[in-house]
Design an enzyme around this catalytic site. Structure first.
Site, PDB file in Angstrom:
ATOM      1  N   THR A   1      42.137  43.742  41.992  1.00  0.00           N
ATOM      2  CA  THR A   1      43.151  44.333  41.125  1.00  0.00           C
ATOM      3  C   THR A   1      44.112  43.268  40.626  1.00  0.00           C
ATOM      4  O   THR A   1      44.321  42.246  41.296  1.00  0.00           O
ATOM      5  CB  THR A   1      43.948  45.415  41.892  1.00  0.00           C
ATOM      6  OG1 THR A   1      45.084  45.832  41.129  1.00  0.00           O
ATOM      7  CG2 THR A   1      44.451  44.885  43.228  1.00  0.00           C
ATOM      8  N   ASP A   2      44.730  43.521  39.473  1.00  0.00           N
ATOM      9  CA  ASP A   2      45.747  42.597  38.977  1.00  0.00           C
ATOM     10  C   ASP A   2      46.978  42.560  39.871  1.00  0.00           C
ATOM     11  O   ASP A   2      47.779  41.619  39.812  1.00  0.00           O
ATOM     12  CB  ASP A   2      46.154  42.938  37.543  1.00  0.00           C
ATOM     13  CG  ASP A   2      46.739  44.338  37.381  1.00  0.00           C
ATOM     14  OD1 ASP A   2      46.842  45.086  38.380  1.00  0.00           O
ATOM     15  OD2 ASP A   2      47.088  44.690  36.232  1.00  0.00           O
ATOM     16  N   GLU A   3      47.131  43.550  40.745  1.00  0.00           N
ATOM     17  CA  GLU A   3      48.316  43.604  41.607  1.00  0.00           C
ATOM     18  C   GLU A   3      48.347  42.465  42.625  1.00  0.00           C
ATOM     19  O   GLU A   3      49.399  42.173  43.198  1.00  0.00           O
ATOM     20  CB  GLU A   3      48.416  44.953  42.309  1.00  0.00           C
ATOM     21  CG  GLU A   3      48.660  46.098  41.340  1.00  0.00           C
ATOM     22  CD  GLU A   3      49.243  47.330  42.014  1.00  0.00           C
ATOM     23  OE1 GLU A   3      50.035  47.175  42.953  1.00  0.00           O
ATOM     24  OE2 GLU A   3      48.891  48.448  41.592  1.00  0.00           O
TER      25      GLU A   3
ATOM     26  N   TYR B   1      49.131  47.777  49.681  1.00  0.00           N
ATOM     27  CA  TYR B   1      47.848  47.934  48.991  1.00  0.00           C
ATOM     28  C   TYR B   1      47.378  46.606  48.414  1.00  0.00           C
ATOM     29  O   TYR B   1      46.267  46.141  48.677  1.00  0.00           O
ATOM     30  CB  TYR B   1      47.961  48.979  47.880  1.00  0.00           C
ATOM     31  CG  TYR B   1      46.917  48.821  46.803  1.00  0.00           C
ATOM     32  CD1 TYR B   1      45.562  48.948  47.104  1.00  0.00           C
ATOM     33  CD2 TYR B   1      47.273  48.534  45.477  1.00  0.00           C
ATOM     34  CE1 TYR B   1      44.597  48.786  46.120  1.00  0.00           C
ATOM     35  CE2 TYR B   1      46.307  48.377  44.495  1.00  0.00           C
ATOM     36  CZ  TYR B   1      44.974  48.509  44.812  1.00  0.00           C
ATOM     37  OH  TYR B   1      44.026  48.338  43.840  1.00  0.00           O
TER      38      TYR B   1
ATOM     39  N   LYS C   1      44.088  44.046  49.314  1.00  0.00           N
ATOM     40  CA  LYS C   1      43.108  43.618  48.318  1.00  0.00           C
ATOM     41  C   LYS C   1      43.035  42.090  48.248  1.00  0.00           C
ATOM     42  O   LYS C   1      41.952  41.514  48.093  1.00  0.00           O
ATOM     43  CB  LYS C   1      43.440  44.205  46.952  1.00  0.00           C
ATOM     44  CG  LYS C   1      43.303  45.721  46.878  1.00  0.00           C
ATOM     45  CD  LYS C   1      41.895  46.207  47.169  1.00  0.00           C
ATOM     46  CE  LYS C   1      40.958  45.928  46.016  1.00  0.00           C
ATOM     47  NZ  LYS C   1      39.604  46.526  46.256  1.00  0.00           N
TER      48      LYS C   1
END
Length: 368
Positions: free
Chosen positions: A139-141, A166, A170
């Site tokens: 994810t970009d997060e 979260y 990741k």
């Protein structure tokens, strides 16, 4: 991971396992690959957690190149058995706990699924002689917060600085994937994507949540002051990106999947009000609630590497949003009772969908 140009020859799989394939993005990928490439066998592996829905795959039930396996990625014996029994040569690893709100209140489950589950899958794949591609969906997060609106888009080489549990899990899973590429020469690729919207998304995320709230004439709950932005990418464009990356991407590389629709949460709410013809009731139907413990201002990523492989975004924001709303008007019932997902700060990890059991039993031939 290295950053050289993509390989000149396309990779051609035969037997593809899609983990989390009854969920949102992965179900669209399964449908695309199953229909576009009838010569590929598509094995969907999913434990049917609360945000998964077998009805997402209904159009594939009679396809000769489709198979569903109910299983958990944290189960080494079952994962290894399926890889060998189905002669899997390609893994598209989507299975994950993904909702940031949940991670603030139930973070251990994120470590269990996102890190340990990925480790199980990697170790099983390492011991399987057939594996030629392992595409890990991140994810970009993991990049952390774009601190202001002058921040340059983040490239794949940017330092990872996750700001919530979260995103941290990741990022941790990514490091495991990279270690298996380096130490065991496993042919791994990593993707980091923007926010995705469209049909099949469980209504805990912003757009389907607000859509279902407006269907019930419930006021929309905006976290903080609503100025946080996200870049929204329509789900079929994302499915096409995975088609491209699986075939044309090179092991050892990371690929950003980014769109051009950076929109503030408050403006998403207003766009949905307009689609429902309720824009004159904004004062009544928009309410502001306490923000998350930490809420990244924005994420902005550079997707030039993916564009160089031939991918481009096709769906515009207005059409994509209308198509999404129309779908939920017709199919929201497939998720059963979603009232708990529509609160300001949902906690859904202890919820299961018992309604899935009869369908899963039909597909697998076993009671679940």
């Amino acid at each position: 991971m290295t950053t050289a140009a993509a390989a000149s020859e396309d990779y051609v799989p035969q037997n593809i396992m899609i983990t989390g394939g009854a969920g949102f993005i992965a179900s669209h990928v399964a449908i695309l690959l199953c229909k576009k490439y009838p010569q590929y066998k598509i094995v969907v592996y999913d434990n049917l957690d609360y945000c998964a829905c077998l009805a997402n795959l209904q159009e594939l039930f009679d396809a000769p190149n489709f198979k569903f396996v109910k299983g958990d990625i944290t189960s080494p014996d079952l994962v290894s058995y399926v890889l060998k029994e189905e002669k899997i040569d390609t893994i598209l690893h989507f299975a994950a706990q993904t909702h940031v709100d949940n991670s603030f209140g139930n973070s251990f489950a994120f470590t269990q699924t996102n890190i340990f589950g990925t480790h199980v899958l990697l170790e099983s794949a390492k011991c399987c002689e057939y594996i030629k591609r392992f595409v890990h969906v991140s994810t970009d997060e993991v990049y952390g917060e774009g601190e202001d609106f002058d921040t340059d888009p983040m490239s794949e080489e940017h330092v990872l600085e996750p700001t919530n549990p979260y995103a941290a899990t990741k990022a941790g899973a990514e490091f495991l994937v990279k270690s298996y590429f380096r130490s065991f020469k496993m042919p791994c690729l990593i993707t980091r994507g923007n926010n995705v919207y469209g049909p099949h998304q469980f209504p805990e995320k912003l757009i389907p949540k607000f859509t279902n709230m407006l269907l019930r004439d419930i006021p929309l709950t905006i976290h903080g002051d609503g100025t946080n932005t996200r870049n929204f990418l329509y789900v079929t464009d994302v499915a096409n990106a995975f088609d491209t990356i699986m075939h044309k991407g090179e092991p050892g590389h990371v690929y950003n999947i980014g769109g051009k629709n950076e929109i503030a949460n408050i403006d998403v709410a207003r766009a949905l009000l307009k689609l429902f013809g309720k824009e004159d009731r904004e004062q009544e139907l928009i309410t502001f609630v306490p923000d998350r413990k930490f809420n990244d201002l924005r994420y902005t990523i550079n997707s030039n590497k993916l564009h160089e492989l031939g991918w481009k975004e096709l769906m515009n924001w207005e059409e994509g949003l209308k198509t999404t709303v129309d779908w939920y008007k017709q199919y929201s019932h497939r998720y059963g009772n979603i009232d708990a997902a529509l609160v300001a700060h949902p906690r859904m990890l202890n919820t299961k969908q018992d309604v899935e059991a009869p369908i899963a039993e039909k597909l697998t031939g076993k009671a679940v």
